[in-house]
Motif scaffolding. Structure first.
Motif, PDB file in Angstrom:
ATOM      1  N   LYS A   5      -0.991 -17.962  64.081  1.00 36.16           N
ATOM      2  CA  LYS A   5      -1.306 -18.132  65.497  1.00 36.16           C
ATOM      3  C   LYS A   5      -0.459 -17.212  66.380  1.00 36.16           C
ATOM      4  N   PHE A   6       0.534 -16.539  65.769  1.00 33.74           N
ATOM      5  CA  PHE A   6       1.440 -15.695  66.545  1.00 33.74           C
ATOM      6  C   PHE A   6       0.995 -14.235  66.497  1.00 33.74           C
ATOM      7  N   ILE A   7       1.109 -13.565  67.643  1.00 36.32           N
ATOM      8  CA  ILE A   7       0.847 -12.130  67.754  1.00 36.32           C
ATOM      9  C   ILE A   7       2.187 -11.422  67.907  1.00 36.32           C
ATOM     10  N   ILE A   8       2.438 -10.446  67.046  1.00 38.10           N
ATOM     11  CA  ILE A   8       3.697  -9.710  67.115  1.00 38.10           C
ATOM     12  C   ILE A   8       3.525  -8.534  68.069  1.00 38.10           C
ATOM     13  N   GLY A   9       4.389  -8.473  69.072  1.00 40.62           N
ATOM     14  CA  GLY A   9       4.302  -7.402  70.056  1.00 40.62           C
ATOM     15  C   GLY A   9       3.206  -7.649  71.083  1.00 40.62           C
ATOM     16  N   TYR A  65     -10.023 -21.077  61.047  1.00 43.10           N
ATOM     17  CA  TYR A  65      -8.622 -21.135  61.450  1.00 43.10           C
ATOM     18  C   TYR A  65      -8.477 -20.717  62.913  1.00 43.10           C
ATOM     19  N   GLN A  66      -7.357 -21.095  63.478  1.00 46.56           N
ATOM     20  CA  GLN A  66      -7.104 -20.788  64.887  1.00 46.56           C
ATOM     21  C   GLN A  66      -6.833 -19.297  65.068  1.00 46.56           C
ATOM     22  N   ARG A  67      -7.407 -18.723  66.108  1.00 47.43           N
ATOM     23  CA  ARG A  67      -7.167 -17.320  66.411  1.00 47.43           C
ATOM     24  C   ARG A  67      -5.735 -17.128  66.910  1.00 47.43           C
ATOM     25  N   PRO A  68      -5.077 -16.020  66.589  1.00 48.53           N
ATOM     26  CA  PRO A  68      -3.730 -15.758  67.109  1.00 48.53           C
ATOM     27  C   PRO A  68      -3.746 -15.699  68.640  1.00 48.53           C
ATOM     28  N   PHE A  69      -2.796 -16.373  69.281  1.00 52.22           N
ATOM     29  CA  PHE A  69      -2.775 -16.383  70.745  1.00 52.22           C
ATOM     30  C   PHE A  69      -1.365 -16.408  71.332  1.00 52.22           C
ATOM     31  N   ILE A  70      -0.339 -16.691  70.539  1.00 57.71           N
ATOM     32  CA  ILE A  70       1.033 -16.750  71.038  1.00 57.71           C
ATOM     33  C   ILE A  70       1.718 -15.417  70.735  1.00 57.71           C
ATOM     34  N   LYS A  71       2.150 -14.712  71.777  1.00 56.26           N
ATOM     35  CA  LYS A  71       2.785 -13.409  71.591  1.00 56.26           C
ATOM     36  C   LYS A  71       4.289 -13.569  71.401  1.00 56.26           C
TER      37      LYS A  71
END
Length: 577
Positions: free
Chosen positions: A214-218, A278-284
């Protein structure tokens, strides 16, 4: 699909697919058999080939001798030469079953293996050798690549160990071109995915299963090129034809292979995860923060070993997720006649369909399997467990936020505990008082009234509370009076020491301990549930190591236990006499 019986009229060529049971190797074998004008030797490290239900074509080819399987060890040149004898083409695919945490094994299989394959090809008079490399061989892990072409040189240092070894193997293959009649070329696909994938897609699904996808890096704006597996195998067929007819423009060269549809890396991942539930990445997350976490994991990897922390895979994922990496395929289109036969959209759809058994609502997800985890058992399996194990993320985050605010209010605000409690009560009083004057409807919204029953306390509860308070007060008063009269000095000193230690804890350590406990409670149980078997194994190893250390201390001690037992027996006999 049956093999075309007309292939005998075309004077079929014999080829060897090294790594033929792997992800891309298997796809290439099936494509060669569908063409009908090849006799295919499948070679890999497994002692036998396992056929899937959908591979009736391969089963039929094996039974009719149009395909054969060979167990091969890339570290044994004689073994390789036996398989290559009489073949005209060798497709050198990825090495299967390789341990990324064992550098020596990786080196012997990839680099030394490439040397052995080249030597065997020259010895057996093989005409064409096509090496399946990777676009990662020109990526240093530190800088973006925008529309990179074959003029890019190998970086002076490649951060990823596998990519570094791949670059060395590719350089060896290209350097022997046109020696002893052997023509070579190399293909560099980027981010290969598709049905049967054992690395790229499964790794992301594993992250999603543990809740980390769920986390986006950068910033999430970095572009990447992707290549569907069938397009890679199609490129190998194109390269073989080009080596046969257009030697000058192809031999000794490397070619980038992609789907020619660059897109944002995180958008591709979102489509893939969303298609599997699954949940799409959304937390940066800031890249610097993730880099710091990776440095800690690298230290743990070096200290504890690869069994618990697979740092190379995490580091490679970090590089893929953070940097732009797009490649120019004009050379492949012009020189070997390559163009994608499966679009990116269709490839993603086929991949999602093939991994449907790993979807979120399948038995792959632990939380849906019906088996209660140890962490859930430790927390009692009730509301507290649901909150600390983040069953409902919004609810858990709300509770965590409230606890953090209370921690700040009572311990970090600079006020005393009593004044903080008094202000909190005053604030609550004002809120409830103002709530009582609100109308039933405000700006079209219904105001829910708090029933009086929520604030009422029964007479029985009040009487019991008062009785208990009076009893405790009287008991404490009696004890204090006895201590004041000097009746029990030992108890007095115990209480004095306890109060002094409590004063030190309250004045210096309590705030730190509560803060650590707050973060620990909302993280430790969740992490333990996700890595239950790994953590249990680590604890078991620690106990075994401690036990072995104690045995070692007993062995090197001046007086061993055996000697003590030896002398203890006669003493007992003498005492009995």
């Amino acid at each position: 699909m049956a093999v075309d019986d007309r292939f005998a009229d075309f004077n079929p060529k014999t080829c060897v697919v090294l790594g033929g049971t792997g992800f891309l190797g298997r796809s290439l074998v099936l494509r060669l058999l569908k063409l009908g004008n090849w006799i295919v030797r499948v070679a890999d490290s497994a002692h036998s080939i396992q056929l899937h239900d959908s591979e009736s074509l391969l089963a039929q080819a094996l039974s009719s001798a149009r395909a054969s399987y060979f167990h091969i060890d890339l570290r044994d040149k004689r073994n390789i030469a036996k398989v290559l004898e009489g073949s005209s083409v060798v497709f050198y695919m990825d090495v299967a079953s390789i341990d990324v945490n064992d550098f020596y094994t990786c080196y012997t299989l990839i680099v030394q293996g490439a040397k052995n394959v080249i030597s065997a090809c020259r010895e057996c008079r093989v005409r064409r050798l096509i090496y399946n490399s990777s676009a990662d061989v020109v990526f240093d892990g530190l800088h973006d690549i925008h529309d990179g072409d074959e003029s890019l040189a190998y970086p002076w240092k490649i951060d990823d160990m596998l990519s570094d070894l791949k670059a060395q193997a590719e350089a060896l293959v290209l350097s022997v071109n046109d020696i002893d009649g052997l023509l070579t070329c190399s293909l560099r696909p980027s981010n290969v995915f598709g049905p049967g994938d054992t690395k790229f897609v499964p790794y992301f699904l594993k992250l999603a299963r543990y809740g980390f996808a769920k986390f986006i890096i950068g910033t999430g704006d970095n572009l990447s090129d992707f290549t569907f597996s069938e397009n890679v195998t199609h490129a190998h067929i194109c390269a073989e034809k080009a080596l046969n007819f257009q030697t000058v423009s192809v031999a000794g060269k490397a070619f980038f292979i992609t789907n020619l549809e660059p897109m944002k890396f995180w958008e591709f991942l979102s489509i893939l995860l969303d298609g599997l539930g699954y949940q799409r990445p959304f937390i940066k997350l800031p890249a610097n923060l993730v880099q710091y976490i990776l440095s800690v994991l690298k230290w743990l990897h070096e200290k504890l070993g690869p069994r618990y922390f697979s740092y190379p895979l995490l580091a490679h994922f970090f590089q893929l997720a953070l940097y732009t990496r797009t490649f120019n395929c004009l050379a492949a289109q012009k020189d070997i006649g390559y163009s994608p036969i499966v679009s990116l959209e269709e490839g993603v759809a086929l991949t999602i369909e093939s991994f449907s058994h790993l979807a979120r609502d399948s038995s792959f997800s632990r939380c849906c399997s019906g088996k209660q985890s140890k962490a859930d058992k430790l927390l009692g399996g009730g509301k507290v467990a649901d909150i600390l194990l983040w069953r409902d993320e919004k609810k858990s985050f709300t509770y965590f936020l409230v606890m953090v605010l209370l921690f700040y209010w009572f311990f970090l605000s600079g006020r005393t505990f009593i004044s903080s409690a008094a202000r909190l009560l005053l604030f609550a009083t004002l809120v409830f008082y103002g709530h009582g004057f609100l109308p039933s409807k405000l700006f079209g919204l219904h105001i829910q009234r708090i029933p009086m029953s929520c604030f009422k306390i029964s007479d029985t509860v009040v009487k019991d509370s008062v009785t208990t308070t009076v009893y405790i007060w009287n008991k404490v008063f009696q004890n204090i009076r006895g201590l004041a009269q000097g009746d029990d000095w030992s108890t007095f000193f115990k209480i004095a020491v306890f109060l002094y230690v409590l004063k030190l804890i309250l004045s210096k350590l309590l705030t730190i301990l509560i803060g650590i406990g707050l973060v620990f409670s909302f993280m430790a149980f969740f992490v333990y549930e996700q890595y239950e078997s790994e953590i249990d194994g680590l604890v078991d190893n620690l106990f075994i190591s401690l036990k072995e250390f104690m045995i070692y201390l007993m062995r090197i001690s001046p007086v061993s236990i055996s000697r003590l037992q030896h002398y203890e027996g006669p003493r007992k006999v003498k005492d009995l006499r």
